[in-house]
Design a protein around this motif. Sequence first.
Motif, PDB file in Angstrom:
ATOM      1  N   ALA A 146       5.562  13.930   2.454  1.00  0.00           N
ATOM      2  CA  ALA A 146       6.218  13.300   3.596  1.00  0.00           C
ATOM      3  C   ALA A 146       5.828  11.830   3.713  1.00  0.00           C
ATOM      4  N   PHE A 147       4.572  11.508   3.372  1.00  0.00           N
ATOM      5  CA  PHE A 147       4.129  10.115   3.406  1.00  0.00           C
ATOM      6  C   PHE A 147       4.933   9.280   2.408  1.00  0.00           C
ATOM      7  N   VAL A 148       5.118   9.802   1.191  1.00  0.00           N
ATOM      8  CA  VAL A 148       5.905   9.083   0.188  1.00  0.00           C
ATOM      9  C   VAL A 148       7.337   8.895   0.673  1.00  0.00           C
ATOM     10  N   GLU A 149       7.900   9.931   1.262  1.00  0.00           N
ATOM     11  CA  GLU A 149       9.286   9.864   1.729  1.00  0.00           C
ATOM     12  C   GLU A 149       9.455   8.830   2.844  1.00  0.00           C
ATOM     13  N   GLU A 150       8.543   8.861   3.821  1.00  0.00           N
ATOM     14  CA  GLU A 150       8.696   7.986   4.980  1.00  0.00           C
ATOM     15  C   GLU A 150       8.163   6.580   4.748  1.00  0.00           C
ATOM     16  N   ARG A 151       6.974   6.467   4.154  1.00  0.00           N
ATOM     17  CA  ARG A 151       6.305   5.175   4.083  1.00  0.00           C
ATOM     18  C   ARG A 151       6.607   4.400   2.809  1.00  0.00           C
ATOM     19  N   VAL A 152       7.155   5.057   1.804  1.00  0.00           N
ATOM     20  CA  VAL A 152       7.502   4.355   0.565  1.00  0.00           C
ATOM     21  C   VAL A 152       9.017   4.267   0.429  1.00  0.00           C
ATOM     22  N   TYR A 153       9.683   5.417   0.427  1.00  0.00           N
ATOM     23  CA  TYR A 153      11.124   5.451   0.169  1.00  0.00           C
ATOM     24  C   TYR A 153      11.930   4.918   1.350  1.00  0.00           C
ATOM     25  N   ARG A 154      11.789   5.539   2.528  1.00  0.00           N
ATOM     26  CA  ARG A 154      12.637   5.142   3.668  1.00  0.00           C
ATOM     27  C   ARG A 154      12.255   3.765   4.210  1.00  0.00           C
ATOM     28  N   TRP A 178       0.852  -1.189   0.000  1.00  0.00           N
ATOM     29  CA  TRP A 178       0.000   0.000   0.000  1.00  0.00           C
ATOM     30  C   TRP A 178       0.882   1.231   0.000  1.00  0.00           C
ATOM     31  N   PHE A 179       0.776   2.035  -1.041  1.00  0.00           N
ATOM     32  CA  PHE A 179       1.626   3.198  -1.198  1.00  0.00           C
ATOM     33  C   PHE A 179       0.833   4.505  -1.181  1.00  0.00           C
ATOM     34  N   ASP A 180      -0.385   4.475  -0.670  1.00  0.00           N
ATOM     35  CA  ASP A 180      -1.228   5.668  -0.674  1.00  0.00           C
ATOM     36  C   ASP A 180      -1.692   5.978   0.740  1.00  0.00           C
ATOM     37  N   ARG A 181      -1.719   7.271   1.044  1.00  0.00           N
ATOM     38  CA  ARG A 181      -2.175   7.727   2.355  1.00  0.00           C
ATOM     39  C   ARG A 181      -3.695   7.637   2.409  1.00  0.00           C
ATOM     40  N   ARG A 182      -4.200   6.995   3.442  1.00  0.00           N
ATOM     41  CA  ARG A 182      -5.644   6.859   3.607  1.00  0.00           C
ATOM     42  C   ARG A 182      -6.109   7.720   4.774  1.00  0.00           C
ATOM     43  N   CYS A 183      -7.195   8.413   4.562  1.00  0.00           N
ATOM     44  CA  CYS A 183      -7.675   9.403   5.524  1.00  0.00           C
ATOM     45  C   CYS A 183      -8.740   8.834   6.458  1.00  0.00           C
ATOM     46  N   PHE A 184      -9.705   8.112   5.893  1.00  0.00           N
ATOM     47  CA  PHE A 184     -10.840   7.644   6.684  1.00  0.00           C
ATOM     48  C   PHE A 184     -10.621   6.209   7.153  1.00  0.00           C
ATOM     49  N   ARG A 185     -11.058   5.932   8.371  1.00  0.00           N
ATOM     50  CA  ARG A 185     -10.823   4.618   8.962  1.00  0.00           C
ATOM     51  C   ARG A 185     -11.666   3.529   8.309  1.00  0.00           C
ATOM     52  N   SER A 186     -12.860   3.889   7.821  1.00  0.00           N
ATOM     53  CA  SER A 186     -13.755   2.899   7.226  1.00  0.00           C
ATOM     54  C   SER A 186     -14.371   3.451   5.946  1.00  0.00           C
ATOM     55  N   GLU A 187     -14.144   2.757   4.838  1.00  0.00           N
ATOM     56  CA  GLU A 187     -14.755   3.158   3.579  1.00  0.00           C
ATOM     57  C   GLU A 187     -16.270   3.038   3.656  1.00  0.00           C
ATOM     58  N   GLU A 188     -16.757   2.008   4.342  1.00  0.00           N
ATOM     59  CA  GLU A 188     -18.196   1.802   4.436  1.00  0.00           C
ATOM     60  C   GLU A 188     -18.865   2.936   5.218  1.00  0.00           C
ATOM     61  N   GLU A 189     -18.244   3.370   6.308  1.00  0.00           N
ATOM     62  CA  GLU A 189     -18.819   4.479   7.071  1.00  0.00           C
ATOM     63  C   GLU A 189     -18.778   5.779   6.266  1.00  0.00           C
ATOM     64  N   LEU A 190     -17.737   5.960   5.481  1.00  0.00           N
ATOM     65  CA  LEU A 190     -17.683   7.139   4.611  1.00  0.00           C
ATOM     66  C   LEU A 190     -18.821   7.090   3.607  1.00  0.00           C
ATOM     67  N   LEU A 191     -19.057   5.913   3.005  1.00  0.00           N
ATOM     68  CA  LEU A 191     -20.141   5.797   2.021  1.00  0.00           C
ATOM     69  C   LEU A 191     -21.499   6.086   2.656  1.00  0.00           C
ATOM     70  N   ARG A 192     -21.669   5.669   3.897  1.00  0.00           N
ATOM     71  CA  ARG A 192     -22.919   6.020   4.596  1.00  0.00           C
ATOM     72  C   ARG A 192     -23.064   7.538   4.666  1.00  0.00           C
ATOM     73  N   ALA A 193     -21.969   8.202   5.029  1.00  0.00           N
ATOM     74  CA  ALA A 193     -22.011   9.651   5.208  1.00  0.00           C
ATOM     75  C   ALA A 193     -22.225  10.386   3.893  1.00  0.00           C
ATOM     76  N   LEU A 194     -21.830   9.753   2.771  1.00  0.00           N
ATOM     77  CA  LEU A 194     -21.946  10.421   1.470  1.00  0.00           C
ATOM     78  C   LEU A 194     -23.336  10.309   0.866  1.00  0.00           C
ATOM     79  N   GLN A 195     -24.172   9.434   1.427  1.00  0.00           N
ATOM     80  CA  GLN A 195     -25.541   9.318   0.909  1.00  0.00           C
ATOM     81  C   GLN A 195     -26.235  10.676   1.055  1.00  0.00           C
TER      82      GLN A 195
END
Length: 354
Positions: free
Chosen positions: A144-152, A42-59
């Motif tokens: 910074a996420f790319v630098e720390e979580r991908v590169y380093r 996984w090389f992408d920063r994720r913001c929300f803890r649950s995709e399903e809860e986000l989808l509920r909120a987007l209705q």
Amino acid sequence: MSGDPSLVKGPLKGYHHETYVLALPGGTGTVKVREPRSEILWFDRRCFRSEEELLRALQGHISRVPGIVDVAGMALQGFIEGRTLGEQRRPGRHVPDAAFEQIVGLFQEMVRVTPDMLSVERRCEDRDRAEDGDSDGFLERLLAFVEERVYRKNHAAFAGLFRALGISDESFTLLRKHVLGLQERPFCLLHADLHRENFVLDPKGWLWVIDWELAMLGDPLYDLATHLYLMRYPGDQESRMVREWCRLVERIRPGSSSGWERDLSLILDFKRAQSVFTDVIRVSLSLRDDAGFNWVALPVAAGKLQKILTAAAQPLGLPRVPSRPQIMAALIRWHGGQEAAQGDRAVLTGPGAS
């Protein structure tokens, strides 16, 4: 859950998850059941803890996103019947006008959704979030996420390969200088992964948006840049998307497109640079399997990396891009080093080792 194994379809095509579709008993709906693939990086920063809860909120905010069905204490996403835009129109080809207009409409809906409108649990702490409107701070956190979580995080295994391709710690210093000075824009909801496989056209021609797990709250221009980078529109359609996007977001939230003439190209440069760090790792790992090194795939892999490095040469300050033969040689050396390291570990952990 379905009561009938014949009603289960899958696994479906997908990179991050193993996904199955099942029809619930009594004709109550069709849902997706997903499990993250253990071997995927996984090389992408994720913001929300649950995709399903986000989808509920987007209705009620976003017109066509998967609904949520509660089954046996689990929140499952409804399955959207149809074909992805990628199945119908591959990258580089024009998107049909009807679908294009619906994509523009999606951006119109997302720019209305402000950070205070979503009471969904987030992964990051408050101190790790940029202040509303701080576009520089927003991009710095992604960098910074790319630098720390991908590169380093992967440096021990890939340091030699990065070095052979001209990538070093200094690359991040130069990248920061290159993208510094973005104008302020009011934050809104971002999908952050709007490519052709995440748009589903149903039988009636309506466009649905799936895979919201990388969604975040931030600079609206970042979402446009990511969309353009991933969609690979033909030139005329890309220009049209930029014009339509600017017109709509300014009408809804003035200032949302401020400075786009300069900043859009800088954010696109960030995306090109980000691709270097992720794809060097992914491409090199793709050349290894249980049978050993994939020599047949080597020239294509080297060509792909050369193209990626060329696109990112300016933002990363690369004085030159290695030739394809040089990249092939670097990949071969990296593979040999990995084999040697594995051999050493086998000796140290083998019978009689202490």
